[in-house]
Design a protein around this motif. Structure first.
Motif, PDB file in Angstrom:
ATOM      1  N   ALA A  58     -33.171 -12.479   1.250  1.00  0.00           N
ATOM      2  CA  ALA A  58     -31.753 -12.664   1.565  1.00  0.00           C
ATOM      3  C   ALA A  58     -31.252 -13.977   0.960  1.00  0.00           C
ATOM      4  N   PRO A  59     -30.926 -13.983  -0.336  1.00  0.00           N
ATOM      5  CA  PRO A  59     -30.607 -15.244  -1.009  1.00  0.00           C
ATOM      6  C   PRO A  59     -29.314 -15.926  -0.578  1.00  0.00           C
ATOM      7  N   LYS A  60     -28.289 -15.175  -0.177  1.00  0.00           N
ATOM      8  CA  LYS A  60     -27.044 -15.835   0.250  1.00  0.00           C
ATOM      9  C   LYS A  60     -27.273 -16.632   1.522  1.00  0.00           C
ATOM     10  N   MET A  61     -28.009 -16.046   2.440  1.00  0.00           N
ATOM     11  CA  MET A  61     -28.299 -16.739   3.686  1.00  0.00           C
ATOM     12  C   MET A  61     -29.230 -17.927   3.419  1.00  0.00           C
ATOM     13  N   LYS A  62     -30.182 -17.737   2.518  1.00  0.00           N
ATOM     14  CA  LYS A  62     -31.088 -18.827   2.149  1.00  0.00           C
ATOM     15  C   LYS A  62     -30.296 -19.987   1.548  1.00  0.00           C
ATOM     16  N   LEU A  63     -29.351 -19.686   0.674  1.00  0.00           N
ATOM     17  CA  LEU A  63     -28.525 -20.723   0.051  1.00  0.00           C
ATOM     18  C   LEU A  63     -27.738 -21.504   1.108  1.00  0.00           C
ATOM     19  N   ALA A  64     -27.230 -20.808   2.113  1.00  0.00           N
ATOM     20  CA  ALA A  64     -26.511 -21.487   3.194  1.00  0.00           C
ATOM     21  C   ALA A  64     -27.456 -22.433   3.947  1.00  0.00           C
ATOM     22  N   CYS A  65     -28.713 -22.043   4.102  1.00  0.00           N
ATOM     23  CA  CYS A  65     -29.710 -22.915   4.742  1.00  0.00           C
ATOM     24  C   CYS A  65     -29.969 -24.153   3.879  1.00  0.00           C
ATOM     25  N   VAL A  66     -30.039 -23.955   2.569  1.00  0.00           N
ATOM     26  CA  VAL A  66     -30.232 -25.074   1.644  1.00  0.00           C
ATOM     27  C   VAL A  66     -29.033 -26.024   1.720  1.00  0.00           C
ATOM     28  N   VAL A  74     -23.920 -24.401   9.260  1.00  0.00           N
ATOM     29  CA  VAL A  74     -24.455 -23.537  10.320  1.00  0.00           C
ATOM     30  C   VAL A  74     -23.543 -22.330  10.516  1.00  0.00           C
ATOM     31  N   ASN A  75     -22.239 -22.557  10.481  1.00  0.00           N
ATOM     32  CA  ASN A  75     -21.303 -21.432  10.595  1.00  0.00           C
ATOM     33  C   ASN A  75     -21.424 -20.482   9.415  1.00  0.00           C
ATOM     34  N   LEU A  76     -21.640 -21.030   8.221  1.00  0.00           N
ATOM     35  CA  LEU A  76     -21.833 -20.186   7.038  1.00  0.00           C
ATOM     36  C   LEU A  76     -23.111 -19.362   7.154  1.00  0.00           C
ATOM     37  N   ILE A  77     -24.173 -19.979   7.653  1.00  0.00           N
ATOM     38  CA  ILE A  77     -25.429 -19.245   7.852  1.00  0.00           C
ATOM     39  C   ILE A  77     -25.179 -18.068   8.791  1.00  0.00           C
ATOM     40  N   LYS A  78     -24.480 -18.320   9.880  1.00  0.00           N
ATOM     41  CA  LYS A  78     -24.169 -17.255  10.846  1.00  0.00           C
ATOM     42  C   LYS A  78     -23.328 -16.158  10.200  1.00  0.00           C
ATOM     43  N   ASP A  79     -22.326 -16.559   9.433  1.00  0.00           N
ATOM     44  CA  ASP A  79     -21.468 -15.568   8.771  1.00  0.00           C
ATOM     45  C   ASP A  79     -22.267 -14.702   7.802  1.00  0.00           C
ATOM     46  N   GLU A  80     -23.098 -15.341   6.998  1.00  0.00           N
ATOM     47  CA  GLU A  80     -23.916 -14.584   6.041  1.00  0.00           C
ATOM     48  C   GLU A  80     -24.874 -13.650   6.780  1.00  0.00           C
ATOM     49  N   ASN A 140     -24.409 -12.287   9.779  1.00  0.00           N
ATOM     50  CA  ASN A 140     -23.663 -11.173  10.366  1.00  0.00           C
ATOM     51  C   ASN A 140     -23.311 -10.112   9.321  1.00  0.00           C
ATOM     52  N   ILE A 141     -22.920 -10.547   8.143  1.00  0.00           N
ATOM     53  CA  ILE A 141     -22.631  -9.591   7.068  1.00  0.00           C
ATOM     54  C   ILE A 141     -23.902  -8.833   6.700  1.00  0.00           C
ATOM     55  N   LEU A 142     -24.997  -9.567   6.528  1.00  0.00           N
ATOM     56  CA  LEU A 142     -26.267  -8.953   6.150  1.00  0.00           C
ATOM     57  C   LEU A 142     -26.749  -7.988   7.229  1.00  0.00           C
ATOM     58  N   ARG A 143     -26.651  -8.407   8.489  1.00  0.00           N
ATOM     59  CA  ARG A 143     -27.095  -7.546   9.586  1.00  0.00           C
ATOM     60  C   ARG A 143     -26.301  -6.236   9.605  1.00  0.00           C
ATOM     61  N   ASN A 144     -25.002  -6.310   9.396  1.00  0.00           N
ATOM     62  CA  ASN A 144     -24.192  -5.087   9.359  1.00  0.00           C
ATOM     63  C   ASN A 144     -24.605  -4.179   8.208  1.00  0.00           C
ATOM     64  N   LYS A 145     -24.876  -4.765   7.064  1.00  0.00           N
ATOM     65  CA  LYS A 145     -25.320  -3.966   5.916  1.00  0.00           C
ATOM     66  C   LYS A 145     -26.698  -3.364   6.189  1.00  0.00           C
ATOM     67  N   PHE A 146     -27.569  -4.143   6.829  1.00  0.00           N
ATOM     68  CA  PHE A 146     -28.886  -3.623   7.196  1.00  0.00           C
ATOM     69  C   PHE A 146     -28.754  -2.450   8.177  1.00  0.00           C
ATOM     70  N   GLU A 147     -27.844  -2.555   9.128  1.00  0.00           N
ATOM     71  CA  GLU A 147     -27.647  -1.468  10.087  1.00  0.00           C
ATOM     72  C   GLU A 147     -27.241  -0.182   9.369  1.00  0.00           C
ATOM     73  N   THR A 148     -26.339  -0.295   8.418  1.00  0.00           N
ATOM     74  CA  THR A 148     -25.933   0.865   7.632  1.00  0.00           C
ATOM     75  C   THR A 148     -27.127   1.414   6.861  1.00  0.00           C
ATOM     76  N   MET A 149     -27.898   0.513   6.263  1.00  0.00           N
ATOM     77  CA  MET A 149     -29.071   0.918   5.505  1.00  0.00           C
ATOM     78  C   MET A 149     -30.079   1.659   6.387  1.00  0.00           C
ATOM     79  N   LEU A 150     -30.328   1.123   7.564  1.00  0.00           N
ATOM     80  CA  LEU A 150     -31.308   1.743   8.459  1.00  0.00           C
ATOM     81  C   LEU A 150     -30.817   3.089   8.976  1.00  0.00           C
TER      82      LEU A 150
END
Length: 151
Positions: A90-98, A116-122, A124-134
């Motif tokens: 998950a590179p976008k979330m990783k970048l926010a951590c960096v 920290v807010n950006l990490i959370k936002d990334e 939440n977007i990723l989790r929603n996409k993962f839910e669709t994927m699953l």
């Protein structure tokens, strides 16, 4: 509108997530590890990622809700998130951590809060996409081929 095959939908979603930078080659490698003997492997990895991430965010919230925020207590938590991002790809979330770490090194309190807010936002977007994927993965495993309810 013609029904679209679930496998095609899944492939298009993953391709989109790769193009948009939500996923990287690490996720592709995880997918390659999934086979007939472990058909739920990717789902298990995603579930662990989401569960662990939720726990870490709860811990971060505890620290952030204190009257005086000690960002040194947030550092190891963000580091855990970064490691989880690397594991799942998950590179976008990783970048926010960096970015958080860069703000922390610069003693930029507002930057840390924004990161920290950006990490959370990334997440939440990723989790929603993962839910669709699953959901698509489950439909494929259940033997479905068409979109549910003709949508």
């Amino acid at each position: 509108m013609a029904s679209v095959n679930y496998k095609e939908q899944l492939a298009a979603l993953v391709d989109s997530m790769l193009r948009e930078g939500f996923l990287d080659e690490q996720f592709t490698q995880l997918q390659e590890l999934q086979d007939e003997t472990s058909p739920g492997f990717v789902e298990e990895v995603i579930a662990m990622f989401c569960g662990d991430t939720g726990t870490v965010f709860n811990e971060i919230e505890t620290v952030m809700n204190q009257a005086v925020i000690d960002f040194q207590n947030v550092d190891p938590l963000v580091h855990r998130l970064k490691g989880s991002c690397c594991t799942v790809g998950a590179p976008k979330m990783k970048l926010a951590c960096v970015q958080y770490r860069q703000f922390r090194d610069a003693n930029d309190r507002q930057g840390c809060l924004s990161a920290v807010n950006l990490i959370k936002d990334e997440y939440n977007i990723l989790r929603n996409k993962f839910e669709t994927m699953l959901n698509l993965e489950r439909m494929i495993q259940a033997g479905g081929t068409n979109k549910p309810n003709g949508k």
